[in-house]
Write an enzyme that holds these catalytic residues in place. Structure first.
Site: not given
Ligand code: F6R
Ligand code: MG
Ligand code: MG
Length: 378
Positions: A12, A230, A233
Site C-alpha cells: 500500500d 503501527y 496493516k
Molecule cells: C488502513 C486502514 C484504515 C485506517 C483508518 C485510519 O489500512 O485500515 O482503516 O486505519 O482509516 O487511518 P489514519 O490513522 O491514517 O487516519
Molecule cells: Mg492502507
Molecule cells: Mg490495504
C-alpha cells in the site's frame, strides 16, 4: 516441463480519499517499471491487480524465490507509484516502504511477498487471493478448509493424488519460527495452532504427491512487528495452484461463502466479516471495509501469464474475477448483515480487538492521566 517462479509482491503506497483505492497514475508508474523489467530480462511476464488500497504485482521469472533483482524491481515499482502518490498528496503516500533504500530483499522492508517455484504441469491454473483490511492469519480458516476438510474438498476423498492429504508450514509470527504439520493425521495439532490467529499463520501448503510439490503460499510479513510500531496493516495475499491433483477452483472458492470474522478492520483494530468482491468493487466503503477478499484466476504457460490484454476486448475476462459473479451477491448481503451487527457494538468487544492486538491505543496515556483518581474498590 518448465520450472517457473511466481512472485506476488504487494504494498500500500498511497490511495485516494482515505485507505480506499490507488490512483490510476500509480498503476501507470508500476507498469512502466515492470515493462522495463521484462525488457531487461529480470522477469518474464507480469500483471498487476489490486484489492482496496493495495497494489499487487504478479510476476513470473526463472530466478527463484527471494531473488534480489526481482525484489528490487518490485521495490522500484512501488517507489515510482509512491512518487506519483506524493505528487498528488494522496493519502498514506509511500506508507509501506519502511526503509530509505532497498537492501537485497523486500521482506522486512514493508511490502508483503508470496512466492512459489514449481515445474509447470500440462495445464497450470492459478488463483491469486488478495485481501484488504485484515492480516495473514485471515487465510488460516479458508486454507484449512480447502486443503484439509473433506466436507469442503471432496477431492481429498475421491482424487487419488489428494487422498494422502497435504503438509502445512505454519509460522509463529511473534517468535519467527516455523513448523511442518502433515494432514490428515496432524489435523487436530494444526487446528490447535492456527485457531490462534493472533500468532500463527499458514505460510505454505505442499502436496504429498511429489510430482506436484508446492500447492499454496501466503504473505506472512507482519508490518506492525516489522516496524515495531503501527505503520499500516499487512493486508495479505496468497497464491494457490488449482486442479489436477489439487483442489478445484470451486473447492478453493467455496470457503469464502462463509463470511468468517477476520481481524484488522478499521485502524487495524476491529473484527469484521470477510466480504468477497470483484476487483473493481473492492473499495472499502463501509467503516473502511468490510475486509475484502478478491480472487483472480489465470494460467501460466512456459513462464508466461496467458491471455492478458492491455485493452480488454469483449469476451476477454482474463484474469477471471471470480467474486464478480452474481452468485456471490447472497454472501455479500450476509456479510453486510454481520458487518452492521458487529458495528453496533461500537468500541466494545467483541467488535474491537483485545488491547494487546489494537494497532494503536491511547489507553496508557489515559491510565497515566487518571492514575491518581483510582480508590480502593468497595
Ligand atoms: C488502513 C486502514 C484504515 C485506517 C483508518 C485510519 O489500512 O485500515 O482503516 O486505519 O482509516 O487511518 P489514519 O490513522 O491514517 O487516519
Ligand atoms: Mg492502507
Ligand atoms: Mg490495504
Amino acid at each position: 516441463m518448465k520450472k517457473v517462479t511466481l512472485s506476488l509482491i504487494k504494498a500500500d503506497v498511497g490511495s485516494v480519499a482515505g485507505h480506499t483505492a490507488p490512483h490510476p497514475r500509480m498503476f501507470q508508474a508500476v507498469h512502466s517499471v515492470l515493462k522495463g523489467g521484462v525488457k531487461s530480462g529480470v522477469i518474464e511476464d507480469f500483471m498487476t491487480a489490486r484489492c482496496g488500497d493495495d497494489i499487487s504485482l504478479i510476476m513470473t521469472h526463472d530466478k527463484g524465490e527471494n531473488n534480489s533483482a526481482v525484489h528490487k524491481l518490485a521495490w522500484d515499482s512501488f517507489m515510482e507509484a509512491a512518487e506519483e502518490a506524493k505528487k498528488m498528496h494522496l493519502y498514506g503516500a509511500g506508507q509501506d516502504l519502511l526503509a530509505e533504500a532497498f537492501s537485497g530483499n523486500v521482506r522486512g522492508l514493508g511490502p508483503g511477498a508470496a512466492e512459489m517455484t514449481f515445474e509447470e504441469r500440462k495445464s497450470e491454473p492459478i488463483i491469486a487471493l488478495l485481501a484488504d483490511k485484515t492480516e495473514p492469519s485471515a487465510f488460516n480458516l479458508p486454507l484449512s478448509r480447502i486443503f484439509a476438510d473433506p466436507y469442503t474438498t471432496t477431492g481429498l476423498i475421491i482424487d487419488k493424488r489428494m487422498h494422502d492429504g497435504f503438509i502445512f508450514d505454519v509460522v509463529d509470527v511473534k517468535a519467527h519460527k516455523k513448523i511442518k504439520i502433515s494432514t490428515p493425521e496432524g489435523l487436530h495439532d494444526l487446528l490447535a495452532f492456527i485457531g490462534d490467529i493472533t500468532r500463527y499463520a499458514i505460510k505454505r501448503i505442499w502436496s504429498k504427491d511429489k510430482s506436484i510439490g508446492i500447492a499454496a503460499v501466503v504473505s506472512t510479513e507482519k508490518l506492525s512487528l516489522i516496524a515495531g510500531k503501527y505503520v499500516g496493516k499487512d493486508d495479505p495475499v496468497a497464491l494457490i495452484r488449482a486442479q489436477s491433483g489439487l483442489p478445484a477452483a470451486g473447492e478453493i472458492l467455496q470457503p469464502f461463502a462463509f463470511p468468517a470474522m477476520v481481524s484488522g478492520w478499521m485502524r487495524g483494530s476491529h473484527w469484521g466479516p470477510f466480504y468477497p468482491s470483484a476487483q473493481d468493487d473492492s473499495n472499502p466503503t463501509f467503516f473502511d471495509g468490510p475486509p475484502r477478499i478478491v480472487a483472480l484466476g489465470f494460467h501460466i504457460r512456459d513462464g508466461k501469464i496467458q491471455g492478458l490484454e492491455e485493452k480488454p476486448e469483449p469476451g476477454n475476462h482474463i484474469p477471471v474475477d471470480y467474486f464478480k459473479d452474481s452468485s456471490w451477491d447472497y454472501v455479500r448481503r450476509q456479510a453486510m448483515e454481520y458487518a452492521i451487527y458487529i458495528r453496533r457494538h461500537g468500541p466494545f468487544m467483541p467488535a474491537i480487538l483485545p488491547p494487546e492486538e489494537l494497532e494503536y491505543t491511547t489507553l496508557p496515556e489515559i491510565q497515566k492521566k487518571l492514575q491518581d483518581r483510582w480508590e480502593e474498590a468497595d
